[in-house]
Every structure is written in C-alpha cells, then in structure tokens.
Design a protein around this motif. Sequence first.
Motif, short mmCIF file in Angstrom:
data_model
loop_
_atom_site.label_atom_id
_atom_site.label_comp_id
_atom_site.label_asym_id
_atom_site.label_seq_id
_atom_site.Cartn_x
_atom_site.Cartn_y
_atom_site.Cartn_z
N GLU A 123 24.96 -55.10 0.60
CA GLU A 123 26.23 -55.49 1.24
C GLU A 123 26.26 -56.99 1.54
O GLU A 123 27.29 -57.63 1.37
N LEU A 157 31.13 -57.90 6.91
CA LEU A 157 30.42 -56.71 6.46
C LEU A 157 31.16 -55.48 6.95
O LEU A 157 31.86 -55.54 7.96
N PRO A 158 30.99 -54.35 6.29
CA PRO A 158 31.60 -53.12 6.79
C PRO A 158 31.05 -52.76 8.17
O PRO A 158 29.91 -53.09 8.51
N GLU A 187 39.15 -53.61 6.14
CA GLU A 187 39.31 -52.67 5.03
C GLU A 187 40.53 -51.81 5.29
O GLU A 187 40.84 -51.48 6.43
N ILE A 192 20.78 -50.40 3.02
CA ILE A 192 22.18 -50.63 2.63
C ILE A 192 22.62 -52.05 2.97
O ILE A 192 23.53 -52.59 2.35
N VAL A 193 21.94 -52.69 3.91
CA VAL A 193 22.33 -54.03 4.36
C VAL A 193 22.16 -55.06 3.25
O VAL A 193 23.02 -55.92 3.05
N VAL A 208 27.63 -51.05 8.39
CA VAL A 208 26.50 -51.94 8.08
C VAL A 208 26.16 -52.79 9.31
O VAL A 208 24.99 -52.95 9.65
N LYS A 223 26.76 -58.81 -1.71
CA LYS A 223 28.15 -58.70 -2.13
C LYS A 223 29.03 -59.64 -1.30
O LYS A 223 29.91 -60.32 -1.83
N SER A 224 28.78 -59.70 0.01
CA SER A 224 29.62 -60.51 0.89
C SER A 224 29.46 -62.01 0.67
O SER A 224 30.40 -62.76 0.87
N LYS A 238 34.61 -56.25 8.31
CA LYS A 238 35.47 -56.50 7.17
C LYS A 238 36.77 -55.74 7.36
O LYS A 238 36.77 -54.59 7.77
#
Length: 188
Positions: A89, A57-58, A123, A85-86, A61, A92-93, A121
């Motif tokens: 995400e 996760l970012p 990035e 927002i979690v 998050v 998506k993950s 993650k």
Amino acid sequence: MTKYVLDLPEGVKFIVGKGYMMLSEKELLRIPVENLQEYNAPTVAEDAPVEKRVIELPDDVIGGVQNAKYYWKNVAGFVLNVPSIVFPEIRKSIGEPHASYDKVADILGSWYFGNIEFVAKKEPKFEVVVKIGTVTKKALLSDANYVAFYSDPEHAPSGYQYLFSDEQADELVAGLTALNARKVKVEE
C-alpha cells in the motif's frame, strides 16, 4: 548566524587526544588552541513550521500501522512487525510499485517518529439497497457477518456497517442475489 567558540580554561595551549593518522596506526594528536577558529553556523528558528510529508493510505492500513506501533514500543520491532499489507500500500501510494524494503522501512520509521503523516485515502463509499415488498431498505453487515435491513441505517444497533468499499459492496450484492440487491454510490 551564531558564533561557536570553545569554552576552554585560560592558559590551555593544546588539545590532546588519540586519533588515527592511518587506518591501523594510533597517534597522539596535539592541536594548538591558537589554530582553532571561530566558525559561523546557521541558526534555525525554533518556531519555524515544519512541513510533514503526507501519504494517503486506506483506513484499515492506517489502523494496522497504529496497532503495530502500540504493540511494538521500539522502531525496530515496529518496522519488522508491521502488517504485510502496509508495504504494498505504501509503494502504491508513493507511486513506486517496486520500491525497496529499505525505502518503505524509512517511511515507516519517519512516521513512527512523527516526521510523516498518514491520512485516510478518500475512497468512494457504497450502500447496498434491496427492495422488500414496496419498501426500499439498506443492507447492514455486522461484525459477525450477519446481514440486517433498515430504512434508516444511522439508527441501527452498534456494530453494524452500512457504508462499504467497492469490493465489500460487490461481495454483499453477490450474496444477496435472491433479493435483487444493488450497489449505490454514496454522494458526499
């Protein structure tokens, strides 16, 4: 294999208890001790390694999830109040953009109890570079959204960020158009 045996006093011939033979009818159950059998149950080595599921996760998050766990001391409060927002995400993950609320709540609950691990993650990071005269400087952004320029951003005052996500770098470049700012990917 481990054998489990009921530890009953000598001379006990029956185990008695209330039970339901049908949905609405209570009945006194008498089970003869001689009908009870020993059974084998599988054993689990106490030091056997447990593999956790890992979800990327970012960073922000993960920070939101950790803050929610800190403020909500029980799993129900945590799952109900984790930042919104979690959920997208996590969906998506795990590769399921339409995963149910219950599935995501299960993942959050498993993380809460330490059965799942969230990791940052990887990035790409970017710097925003401007040329002031003949000197190239890197743009820094403070917590209060002030922009500063340094040749050596590692030695800038605390509270300034100089590595940005793709979106953050684009936004900063758009705000610094008069300085011909450009986005540069940081090689790791």
